[in-house]
Design a protein around this motif. Sequence first.
Motif, PDB file in Angstrom:
ATOM      1  N   VAL A  52      51.232 -13.526  87.124  1.00 35.35           N
ATOM      2  CA  VAL A  52      52.218 -14.603  87.254  1.00 35.35           C
ATOM      3  C   VAL A  52      53.168 -14.616  86.059  1.00 35.35           C
ATOM      4  O   VAL A  52      54.385 -14.782  86.214  1.00 35.35           O
ATOM      5  N   SER A  61      46.752 -15.016  86.051  1.00 39.46           N
ATOM      6  CA  SER A  61      47.616 -15.581  85.015  1.00 39.46           C
ATOM      7  C   SER A  61      48.535 -14.520  84.422  1.00 39.46           C
ATOM      8  O   SER A  61      49.726 -14.769  84.179  1.00 39.46           O
ATOM      9  N   LEU A 106      51.436 -25.708  88.553  1.00 34.49           N
ATOM     10  CA  LEU A 106      51.587 -24.430  87.861  1.00 34.49           C
ATOM     11  C   LEU A 106      53.039 -23.958  87.900  1.00 34.49           C
ATOM     12  O   LEU A 106      53.606 -23.570  86.866  1.00 34.49           O
ATOM     13  N   CYS A 142      51.002 -17.158  92.743  1.00 31.14           N
ATOM     14  CA  CYS A 142      49.661 -17.606  92.369  1.00 31.14           C
ATOM     15  C   CYS A 142      48.849 -18.002  93.597  1.00 31.14           C
ATOM     16  O   CYS A 142      47.678 -17.646  93.725  1.00 31.14           O
ATOM     17  N   SER A 148      49.496 -20.891  83.144  1.00 29.42           N
ATOM     18  CA  SER A 148      48.794 -20.477  84.360  1.00 29.42           C
ATOM     19  C   SER A 148      47.291 -20.445  84.144  1.00 29.42           C
ATOM     20  O   SER A 148      46.512 -20.910  84.986  1.00 29.42           O
ATOM     21  N   TYR A 174      48.958 -25.708  92.497  1.00 22.77           N
ATOM     22  CA  TYR A 174      49.977 -24.657  92.538  1.00 22.77           C
ATOM     23  C   TYR A 174      51.369 -25.230  92.263  1.00 22.77           C
ATOM     24  O   TYR A 174      52.202 -24.569  91.627  1.00 22.77           O
ATOM     25  N   SER A 180      53.985 -18.691  79.843  1.00 25.00           N
ATOM     26  CA  SER A 180      53.690 -18.683  81.277  1.00 25.00           C
ATOM     27  C   SER A 180      52.236 -18.293  81.534  1.00 25.00           C
ATOM     28  O   SER A 180      51.559 -18.876  82.381  1.00 25.00           O
ATOM     29  N   VAL A 232      55.248 -23.716  84.459  1.00 21.40           N
ATOM     30  CA  VAL A 232      55.722 -22.407  84.002  1.00 21.40           C
ATOM     31  C   VAL A 232      57.216 -22.481  83.718  1.00 21.40           C
ATOM     32  O   VAL A 232      57.703 -21.964  82.709  1.00 21.40           O
ATOM     33  N   SER A 243      56.557 -18.376  90.938  1.00 19.65           N
ATOM     34  CA  SER A 243      55.264 -18.447  90.243  1.00 19.65           C
ATOM     35  C   SER A 243      54.210 -19.123  91.110  1.00 19.65           C
ATOM     36  O   SER A 243      53.075 -18.636  91.233  1.00 19.65           O
TER      37      SER A 243
END
Length: 232
Positions: A196, A193, A128, A224, A175, A125, A171, A132, A220
Amino acid sequence: MTAPLWFSTVPPLWLQIAITGAWIGLLGLLAEWLHRYTDTGSEVVRKVVHIGTGNVILLAWWLHVPAWLGIGASVVFSAIAFLSYRLPILPSINGIGRKSLGTFFYALSIGILVAWFWSIQQPQYAALGVLVMTWGDGLAALVGQRFGTHSYKLWDMQKTWEGSLTMAIVSALVSFLILLAVQGAIWQTWLISLVVAIVATGLEAFSKFGLDNLTVPLGSATLCFVLCQLLL
Protein backbone atom coordinates in the motif's frame (compact mmCIF):
# COMPACT_ATOMS: atom_id res chain seq x y z
CA MET A 1 -19.02 -3.08 14.50
CA THR A 2 -18.82 -2.95 18.25
CA ALA A 3 -19.20 0.10 20.44
CA PRO A 4 -16.10 2.24 21.13
CA LEU A 5 -14.03 1.14 24.09
CA TRP A 6 -14.90 4.19 26.18
CA PHE A 7 -18.66 3.81 25.64
CA SER A 8 -20.77 0.92 26.93
CA THR A 9 -23.17 1.57 24.05
CA VAL A 10 -23.00 3.46 20.78
CA PRO A 11 -23.20 7.16 21.73
CA PRO A 12 -26.31 9.14 20.76
CA LEU A 13 -26.33 11.05 17.49
CA TRP A 14 -26.17 14.47 19.16
CA LEU A 15 -22.96 13.50 20.94
CA GLN A 16 -21.42 12.14 17.76
CA ILE A 17 -22.19 15.40 15.96
CA ALA A 18 -21.01 17.52 18.90
CA ILE A 19 -17.64 15.77 19.17
CA THR A 20 -16.85 15.75 15.44
CA GLY A 21 -18.19 19.28 15.01
CA ALA A 22 -16.07 20.55 17.87
CA TRP A 23 -12.96 19.01 16.33
CA ILE A 24 -13.62 20.57 12.92
CA GLY A 25 -14.49 23.90 14.53
CA LEU A 26 -11.24 23.97 16.48
CA LEU A 27 -9.27 23.27 13.31
CA GLY A 28 -11.06 26.10 11.54
CA LEU A 29 -10.25 28.51 14.35
CA LEU A 30 -6.64 27.35 14.39
CA ALA A 31 -6.33 27.90 10.63
CA GLU A 32 -7.78 31.40 10.83
CA TRP A 33 -5.55 32.29 13.78
CA LEU A 34 -2.44 31.09 11.95
CA HIS A 35 -3.52 32.92 8.82
CA ARG A 36 -4.36 36.25 10.46
CA TYR A 37 -2.03 36.57 13.44
CA THR A 38 1.15 34.69 12.55
CA ASP A 39 3.61 34.73 9.69
CA THR A 40 2.92 31.07 8.95
CA GLY A 41 2.90 30.48 5.21
CA SER A 42 -0.39 29.66 3.50
CA GLU A 43 0.88 26.25 2.41
CA VAL A 44 1.74 25.29 6.00
CA VAL A 45 -1.70 26.42 7.15
CA ARG A 46 -3.31 24.26 4.45
CA LYS A 47 -1.31 21.24 5.52
CA VAL A 48 -2.14 21.75 9.21
CA VAL A 49 -5.83 21.71 8.27
CA HIS A 50 -5.23 18.85 5.84
CA ILE A 51 -3.68 16.68 8.53
CA GLY A 52 -6.05 17.68 11.31
CA THR A 53 -9.25 17.31 9.32
CA GLY A 54 -8.45 13.83 8.09
CA ASN A 55 -8.40 12.50 11.63
CA VAL A 56 -12.16 13.03 11.79
CA ILE A 57 -12.41 9.62 10.10
CA LEU A 58 -11.12 8.06 13.32
CA LEU A 59 -13.82 9.85 15.30
CA ALA A 60 -16.42 8.66 12.82
CA TRP A 61 -15.15 5.08 13.13
CA TRP A 62 -14.85 5.00 16.91
CA LEU A 63 -18.11 6.89 17.53
CA HIS A 64 -20.01 4.87 14.91
CA VAL A 65 -21.19 7.94 13.06
CA PRO A 66 -23.89 6.77 10.60
CA ALA A 67 -22.99 6.69 6.93
CA TRP A 68 -25.63 9.23 5.94
CA LEU A 69 -24.08 11.81 8.25
CA GLY A 70 -20.58 11.27 6.89
CA ILE A 71 -21.80 11.39 3.30
CA GLY A 72 -23.89 14.49 3.97
CA ALA A 73 -20.95 16.28 5.57
CA SER A 74 -18.81 15.34 2.58
CA VAL A 75 -21.33 16.82 0.16
CA VAL A 76 -21.56 20.07 2.13
CA PHE A 77 -17.79 20.50 2.49
CA SER A 78 -17.20 19.52 -1.13
CA ALA A 79 -19.57 22.27 -2.22
CA ILE A 80 -17.95 24.82 0.09
CA ALA A 81 -14.47 23.82 -1.07
CA PHE A 82 -15.46 24.12 -4.72
CA LEU A 83 -16.98 27.57 -4.22
CA SER A 84 -13.97 28.72 -2.22
CA TYR A 85 -11.80 28.64 -5.33
CA ARG A 86 -13.80 31.56 -6.71
CA LEU A 87 -15.09 33.22 -3.54
CA PRO A 88 -13.17 34.21 -0.36
CA ILE A 89 -14.93 31.59 1.78
CA LEU A 90 -11.80 29.80 3.03
CA PRO A 91 -8.94 32.26 2.48
CA SER A 92 -6.64 30.43 4.88
CA ILE A 93 -7.05 27.17 3.00
CA ASN A 94 -7.48 28.09 -0.66
CA GLY A 95 -6.29 31.04 -2.63
CA ILE A 96 -8.84 32.55 -5.03
CA GLY A 97 -8.24 31.21 -8.50
CA ARG A 98 -5.90 28.50 -7.26
CA LYS A 99 -5.50 25.86 -9.97
CA SER A 100 -5.59 22.87 -7.65
CA LEU A 101 -8.90 21.33 -6.65
CA GLY A 102 -7.22 19.41 -3.85
CA THR A 103 -9.57 20.48 -1.04
CA PHE A 104 -12.61 19.57 -3.13
CA PHE A 105 -11.18 16.14 -3.93
CA TYR A 106 -10.25 15.71 -0.27
CA ALA A 107 -13.85 16.14 0.92
CA LEU A 108 -15.19 14.07 -1.97
CA SER A 109 -12.87 11.14 -1.26
CA ILE A 110 -13.97 10.93 2.37
CA GLY A 111 -17.62 10.76 1.32
CA ILE A 112 -16.93 8.02 -1.23
CA LEU A 113 -14.96 5.93 1.25
CA VAL A 114 -17.60 6.29 3.98
CA ALA A 115 -20.37 5.35 1.54
CA TRP A 116 -18.48 2.26 0.40
CA PHE A 117 -16.93 0.82 3.53
CA TRP A 118 -19.60 1.80 6.04
CA SER A 119 -22.12 -0.08 3.88
CA ILE A 120 -20.12 -3.32 4.14
CA GLN A 121 -19.22 -2.86 7.82
CA GLN A 122 -15.50 -2.46 7.10
CA PRO A 123 -14.74 1.11 8.23
CA GLN A 124 -11.05 0.35 8.82
CA TYR A 125 -10.39 0.55 5.08
CA ALA A 126 -11.98 3.99 4.86
CA ALA A 127 -9.86 5.10 7.80
CA LEU A 128 -6.73 3.68 6.21
CA GLY A 129 -7.33 5.44 2.89
CA VAL A 130 -8.08 8.80 4.46
CA LEU A 131 -5.18 8.68 6.92
CA VAL A 132 -2.65 7.65 4.27
CA MET A 133 -3.71 10.78 2.40
CA THR A 134 -3.91 12.91 5.53
CA TRP A 135 -0.60 12.05 7.16
CA GLY A 136 1.40 10.71 4.23
CA ASP A 137 0.65 13.40 1.68
CA GLY A 138 0.53 16.17 4.28
CA LEU A 139 3.89 15.40 5.87
CA ALA A 140 5.48 14.63 2.50
CA ALA A 141 4.66 18.15 1.32
CA LEU A 142 5.98 19.78 4.50
CA VAL A 143 9.18 17.74 4.57
CA GLY A 144 9.76 18.22 0.86
CA GLN A 145 9.38 21.99 1.09
CA ARG A 146 11.45 22.36 4.24
CA PHE A 147 14.17 19.75 3.81
CA GLY A 148 13.96 18.67 0.18
CA THR A 149 17.31 19.13 -1.53
CA HIS A 150 17.24 16.24 -4.00
CA SER A 151 14.60 17.02 -6.58
CA TYR A 152 13.18 15.15 -9.55
CA LYS A 153 10.58 16.06 -12.12
CA LEU A 154 7.49 14.20 -13.32
CA TRP A 155 5.75 15.86 -16.24
CA ASP A 156 5.86 19.53 -15.19
CA MET A 157 5.75 18.80 -11.43
CA GLN A 158 8.76 19.31 -9.17
CA LYS A 159 9.12 16.64 -6.49
CA THR A 160 11.80 15.78 -3.94
CA TRP A 161 13.13 12.41 -2.92
CA GLU A 162 12.88 13.48 0.73
CA GLY A 163 9.16 14.18 0.32
CA SER A 164 8.51 10.92 -1.52
CA LEU A 165 10.44 8.93 1.08
CA THR A 166 8.36 10.59 3.81
CA MET A 167 5.19 9.65 1.94
CA ALA A 168 6.30 6.00 1.73
CA ILE A 169 7.36 5.72 5.38
CA VAL A 170 4.29 7.44 6.80
CA SER A 171 1.91 5.52 4.52
CA ALA A 172 3.46 2.22 5.60
CA LEU A 173 3.25 3.19 9.27
CA VAL A 174 -0.39 4.32 9.04
CA SER A 175 -1.39 1.18 7.16
CA PHE A 176 0.46 -1.05 9.58
CA LEU A 177 -1.07 0.52 12.70
CA ILE A 178 -4.62 0.24 11.39
CA LEU A 179 -4.19 -3.33 10.19
CA LEU A 180 -2.38 -4.23 13.40
CA ALA A 181 -5.36 -3.00 15.42
CA VAL A 182 -7.80 -5.00 13.29
CA GLN A 183 -6.02 -8.23 12.42
CA GLY A 184 -2.87 -8.35 14.53
CA ALA A 185 0.86 -8.61 13.79
CA ILE A 186 0.63 -11.35 11.18
CA TRP A 187 2.83 -11.48 8.09
CA GLN A 188 -0.02 -10.25 5.89
CA THR A 189 -0.14 -7.03 7.92
CA TRP A 190 3.50 -6.30 7.15
CA LEU A 191 3.26 -7.21 3.47
CA ILE A 192 0.03 -5.34 2.76
CA SER A 193 1.30 -2.23 4.53
CA LEU A 194 4.43 -2.23 2.39
CA VAL A 195 2.54 -2.69 -0.88
CA VAL A 196 0.00 0.00 0.00
CA ALA A 197 2.81 2.42 0.87
CA ILE A 198 4.59 1.86 -2.45
CA VAL A 199 1.42 2.31 -4.51
CA ALA A 200 0.29 5.35 -2.49
CA THR A 201 3.67 7.00 -3.03
CA GLY A 202 3.40 6.40 -6.76
CA LEU A 203 -0.12 7.81 -6.89
CA GLU A 204 0.97 10.91 -4.99
CA ALA A 205 3.93 11.46 -7.28
CA PHE A 206 2.03 11.14 -10.56
CA SER A 207 -1.20 12.99 -9.69
CA LYS A 208 -1.68 16.59 -10.83
CA PHE A 209 -3.97 19.48 -9.89
CA GLY A 210 -4.65 18.11 -6.40
CA LEU A 211 -6.00 14.86 -7.81
CA ASP A 212 -3.79 12.93 -5.37
CA ASN A 213 -6.36 13.82 -2.69
CA LEU A 214 -8.70 11.51 -4.60
CA THR A 215 -6.38 8.87 -6.08
CA VAL A 216 -4.30 8.26 -2.94
CA PRO A 217 -7.17 7.55 -0.48
CA LEU A 218 -9.30 5.62 -2.96
CA GLY A 219 -6.34 3.70 -4.35
CA SER A 220 -4.89 2.87 -0.93
CA ALA A 221 -8.21 1.75 0.55
CA THR A 222 -9.17 -0.31 -2.50
CA LEU A 223 -5.78 -2.00 -2.74
CA CYS A 224 -5.73 -2.81 0.97
CA PHE A 225 -9.26 -4.20 0.84
CA VAL A 226 -8.50 -6.41 -2.18
CA LEU A 227 -5.23 -7.70 -0.73
CA CYS A 228 -6.91 -8.53 2.57
CA GLN A 229 -9.60 -10.49 0.74
CA LEU A 230 -6.97 -12.43 -1.18
CA LEU A 231 -4.43 -13.08 1.56
CA LEU A 232 -6.46 -13.51 4.75
